[in-house]
Design a protein around this motif. Structure first.
Motif, PDB file in Angstrom:
ATOM      1  N   ASN A 161     -21.678   2.106  -3.945  1.00  0.00           N
ATOM      2  CA  ASN A 161     -21.385   3.127  -4.947  1.00  0.00           C
ATOM      3  C   ASN A 161     -20.630   2.462  -6.087  1.00  0.00           C
ATOM      4  OD1 ASN A 161     -22.403   5.439  -3.496  1.00  0.00           O
ATOM      5  ND2 ASN A 161     -20.667   5.184  -2.134  1.00  0.00           N
ATOM      6  N   LEU A 162     -21.037   2.763  -7.308  1.00  0.00           N
ATOM      7  CA  LEU A 162     -20.399   2.175  -8.482  1.00  0.00           C
ATOM      8  C   LEU A 162     -19.103   2.902  -8.806  1.00  0.00           C
ATOM      9  CD1 LEU A 162     -20.605   0.185 -10.889  1.00  0.00           C
ATOM     10  CD2 LEU A 162     -21.683   2.051 -12.154  1.00  0.00           C
ATOM     11  N   HIS A 163     -18.081   2.128  -9.159  1.00  0.00           N
ATOM     12  CA  HIS A 163     -16.803   2.677  -9.597  1.00  0.00           C
ATOM     13  C   HIS A 163     -16.391   1.985 -10.890  1.00  0.00           C
ATOM     14  CE1 HIS A 163     -16.096   4.756  -5.791  1.00  0.00           C
ATOM     15  NE2 HIS A 163     -16.629   3.686  -5.229  1.00  0.00           N
ATOM     16  N   VAL A 164     -15.846   2.762 -11.808  1.00  0.00           N
ATOM     17  CA  VAL A 164     -15.251   2.220 -13.025  1.00  0.00           C
ATOM     18  C   VAL A 164     -13.774   2.068 -12.706  1.00  0.00           C
ATOM     19  CG1 VAL A 164     -14.792   2.597 -15.465  1.00  0.00           C
ATOM     20  CG2 VAL A 164     -16.958   3.369 -14.474  1.00  0.00           C
ATOM     21  N   THR A 165     -13.272   0.835 -12.815  1.00  0.00           N
ATOM     22  CA  THR A 165     -11.934   0.538 -12.321  1.00  0.00           C
ATOM     23  C   THR A 165     -10.815   0.823 -13.308  1.00  0.00           C
ATOM     24  OG1 THR A 165     -12.133  -1.768 -12.986  1.00  0.00           O
ATOM     25  CG2 THR A 165     -12.812  -1.213 -10.740  1.00  0.00           C
ATOM     26  N   SER A 166     -11.163   1.098 -14.548  1.00  0.00           N
ATOM     27  CA  SER A 166     -10.106   1.386 -15.524  1.00  0.00           C
ATOM     28  C   SER A 166     -10.496   2.612 -16.342  1.00  0.00           C
ATOM     29  CB  SER A 166      -9.873   0.193 -16.450  1.00  0.00           C
ATOM     30  OG  SER A 166     -11.014  -0.104 -17.189  1.00  0.00           O
ATOM     31  N   GLY A 167      -9.491   3.358 -16.776  1.00  0.00           N
ATOM     32  CA  GLY A 167      -9.752   4.528 -17.604  1.00  0.00           C
ATOM     33  C   GLY A 167     -10.305   4.123 -18.954  1.00  0.00           C
ATOM     34  N   ASP A 168      -9.441   3.590 -19.788  1.00  0.00           N
ATOM     35  CA  ASP A 168      -9.865   3.080 -21.088  1.00  0.00           C
ATOM     36  C   ASP A 168     -10.276   1.620 -20.932  1.00  0.00           C
ATOM     37  OD1 ASP A 168      -9.387   5.408 -22.603  1.00  0.00           O
ATOM     38  OD2 ASP A 168      -7.260   4.940 -22.724  1.00  0.00           O
ATOM     39  N   VAL A 169     -11.352   1.254 -21.601  1.00  0.00           N
ATOM     40  CA  VAL A 169     -11.817  -0.126 -21.552  1.00  0.00           C
ATOM     41  C   VAL A 169     -10.832  -0.989 -22.337  1.00  0.00           C
ATOM     42  CG1 VAL A 169     -13.673  -1.695 -22.195  1.00  0.00           C
ATOM     43  CG2 VAL A 169     -14.216   0.603 -21.363  1.00  0.00           C
ATOM     44  N   PRO A 170     -10.265  -2.017 -21.702  1.00  0.00           N
ATOM     45  CA  PRO A 170      -9.353  -2.912 -22.424  1.00  0.00           C
ATOM     46  C   PRO A 170     -10.076  -3.602 -23.583  1.00  0.00           C
ATOM     47  CG  PRO A 170      -9.241  -3.296 -20.051  1.00  0.00           C
ATOM     48  CD  PRO A 170     -10.404  -2.389 -20.300  1.00  0.00           C
ATOM     49  N   ASP A 171      -9.368  -3.797 -24.681  1.00  0.00           N
ATOM     50  CA  ASP A 171      -9.974  -4.410 -25.871  1.00  0.00           C
ATOM     51  C   ASP A 171     -10.627  -5.751 -25.566  1.00  0.00           C
ATOM     52  OD1 ASP A 171      -9.264  -2.265 -27.456  1.00  0.00           O
ATOM     53  OD2 ASP A 171      -7.410  -3.203 -28.171  1.00  0.00           O
ATOM     54  N   ASP A 172     -10.002  -6.536 -24.687  1.00  0.00           N
ATOM     55  CA  ASP A 172     -10.549  -7.857 -24.399  1.00  0.00           C
ATOM     56  C   ASP A 172     -11.784  -7.796 -23.498  1.00  0.00           C
ATOM     57  OD1 ASP A 172      -9.024  -7.063 -22.171  1.00  0.00           O
ATOM     58  OD2 ASP A 172      -8.501  -9.129 -21.655  1.00  0.00           O
ATOM     59  N   GLN A 173     -12.118  -6.620 -22.963  1.00  0.00           N
ATOM     60  CA  GLN A 173     -13.292  -6.438 -22.120  1.00  0.00           C
ATOM     61  C   GLN A 173     -14.420  -5.691 -22.832  1.00  0.00           C
ATOM     62  OE1 GLN A 173     -13.572  -7.298 -18.670  1.00  0.00           O
ATOM     63  NE2 GLN A 173     -11.769  -8.532 -19.104  1.00  0.00           N
ATOM     64  N   LEU A 174     -14.148  -5.211 -24.039  1.00  0.00           N
ATOM     65  CA  LEU A 174     -15.093  -4.329 -24.727  1.00  0.00           C
ATOM     66  C   LEU A 174     -16.455  -4.971 -24.956  1.00  0.00           C
ATOM     67  CD1 LEU A 174     -15.489  -1.523 -25.842  1.00  0.00           C
ATOM     68  CD2 LEU A 174     -14.551  -2.315 -28.024  1.00  0.00           C
ATOM     69  N   ASP A 175     -16.500  -6.214 -25.374  1.00  0.00           N
ATOM     70  CA  ASP A 175     -17.795  -6.873 -25.607  1.00  0.00           C
ATOM     71  C   ASP A 175     -18.589  -6.980 -24.314  1.00  0.00           C
ATOM     72  OD1 ASP A 175     -17.401  -7.124 -28.332  1.00  0.00           O
ATOM     73  OD2 ASP A 175     -16.657  -9.189 -28.197  1.00  0.00           O
ATOM     74  N   ASP A 176     -17.923  -7.323 -23.210  1.00  0.00           N
ATOM     75  CA  ASP A 176     -18.606  -7.423 -21.919  1.00  0.00           C
ATOM     76  C   ASP A 176     -19.126  -6.064 -21.469  1.00  0.00           C
ATOM     77  OD1 ASP A 176     -18.058 -10.138 -21.814  1.00  0.00           O
ATOM     78  OD2 ASP A 176     -16.256  -9.875 -20.595  1.00  0.00           O
ATOM     79  N   VAL A 177     -18.340  -5.018 -21.685  1.00  0.00           N
ATOM     80  CA  VAL A 177     -18.766  -3.671 -21.288  1.00  0.00           C
ATOM     81  C   VAL A 177     -19.935  -3.214 -22.150  1.00  0.00           C
ATOM     82  CG1 VAL A 177     -18.059  -1.250 -21.154  1.00  0.00           C
ATOM     83  CG2 VAL A 177     -16.544  -3.041 -20.302  1.00  0.00           C
ATOM     84  N   LYS A 178     -19.897  -3.507 -23.444  1.00  0.00           N
ATOM     85  CA  LYS A 178     -21.033  -3.157 -24.313  1.00  0.00           C
ATOM     86  C   LYS A 178     -22.307  -3.839 -23.837  1.00  0.00           C
ATOM     87  CE  LYS A 178     -18.597  -2.122 -28.603  1.00  0.00           C
ATOM     88  NZ  LYS A 178     -18.333  -2.546 -29.990  1.00  0.00           N
ATOM     89  N   THR A 179     -22.200  -5.090 -23.410  1.00  0.00           N
ATOM     90  CA  THR A 179     -23.356  -5.804 -22.881  1.00  0.00           C
ATOM     91  C   THR A 179     -23.840  -5.151 -21.595  1.00  0.00           C
ATOM     92  OG1 THR A 179     -22.604  -7.878 -23.875  1.00  0.00           O
ATOM     93  CG2 THR A 179     -24.203  -8.047 -22.069  1.00  0.00           C
ATOM     94  N   ALA A 180     -22.905  -4.787 -20.709  1.00  0.00           N
ATOM     95  CA  ALA A 180     -23.269  -4.123 -19.452  1.00  0.00           C
ATOM     96  C   ALA A 180     -23.979  -2.803 -19.715  1.00  0.00           C
ATOM     97  CB  ALA A 180     -22.020  -3.892 -18.601  1.00  0.00           C
ATOM     98  N   VAL A 181     -23.490  -2.034 -20.677  1.00  0.00           N
ATOM     99  CA  VAL A 181     -24.114  -0.754 -21.029  1.00  0.00           C
ATOM    100  C   VAL A 181     -25.534  -1.001 -21.545  1.00  0.00           C
ATOM    101  CG1 VAL A 181     -24.023   1.185 -22.650  1.00  0.00           C
ATOM    102  CG2 VAL A 181     -21.943   0.475 -21.426  1.00  0.00           C
ATOM    103  N   ALA A 182     -25.677  -1.974 -22.403  1.00  0.00           N
ATOM    104  CA  ALA A 182     -26.987  -2.267 -22.991  1.00  0.00           C
ATOM    105  C   ALA A 182     -27.984  -2.793 -21.961  1.00  0.00           C
ATOM    106  CB  ALA A 182     -26.836  -3.271 -24.130  1.00  0.00           C
ATOM    107  N   GLN A 183     -27.497  -3.501 -20.945  1.00  0.00           N
ATOM    108  CA  GLN A 183     -28.379  -4.121 -19.953  1.00  0.00           C
ATOM    109  C   GLN A 183     -28.668  -3.241 -18.747  1.00  0.00           C
ATOM    110  OE1 GLN A 183     -30.002  -7.010 -20.458  1.00  0.00           O
ATOM    111  NE2 GLN A 183     -29.079  -6.945 -22.479  1.00  0.00           N
ATOM    112  N   CYS A 184     -28.030  -2.091 -18.648  1.00  0.00           N
ATOM    113  CA  CYS A 184     -28.258  -1.197 -17.507  1.00  0.00           C
ATOM    114  C   CYS A 184     -29.729  -0.784 -17.475  1.00  0.00           C
ATOM    115  CB  CYS A 184     -27.364   0.038 -17.591  1.00  0.00           C
ATOM    116  SG  CYS A 184     -27.601   1.194 -16.225  1.00  0.00           S
TER     117      CYS A 184
END
Length: 62
Positions: free
Chosen positions: A31-54
């Protein structure tokens, strides 16, 4: 920004975990879990890539 997950679409294949392991995790039952409420600024590019690649388009930044 926060990550929204459409659990009806999510297959928990873990691609997002590969791109942003500090934000996404899979539990022992795959089961997928999002481990943080707000995406940390230093993780934003990685999260954008993850969203785009889903492959099921189950992730969204809000």
């Amino acid at each position: 920004m926060k990550v929204s997950v459409d659990f009806d679409q999510c297959e928990a294949n873990g691609i997002c975990v590969g791109y942003a392991p500090d934000v996404f995790e899979l539990d022992d039952e795959d089961n997928l879990h999002v481990t943080s409420g707000d995406v940390p600024d230093d993780q934003l590019d990685d999260v954008k890539t993850a969203v785009a690649q889903c492959p099921k388009a189950a992730l969204k930044l809000v």
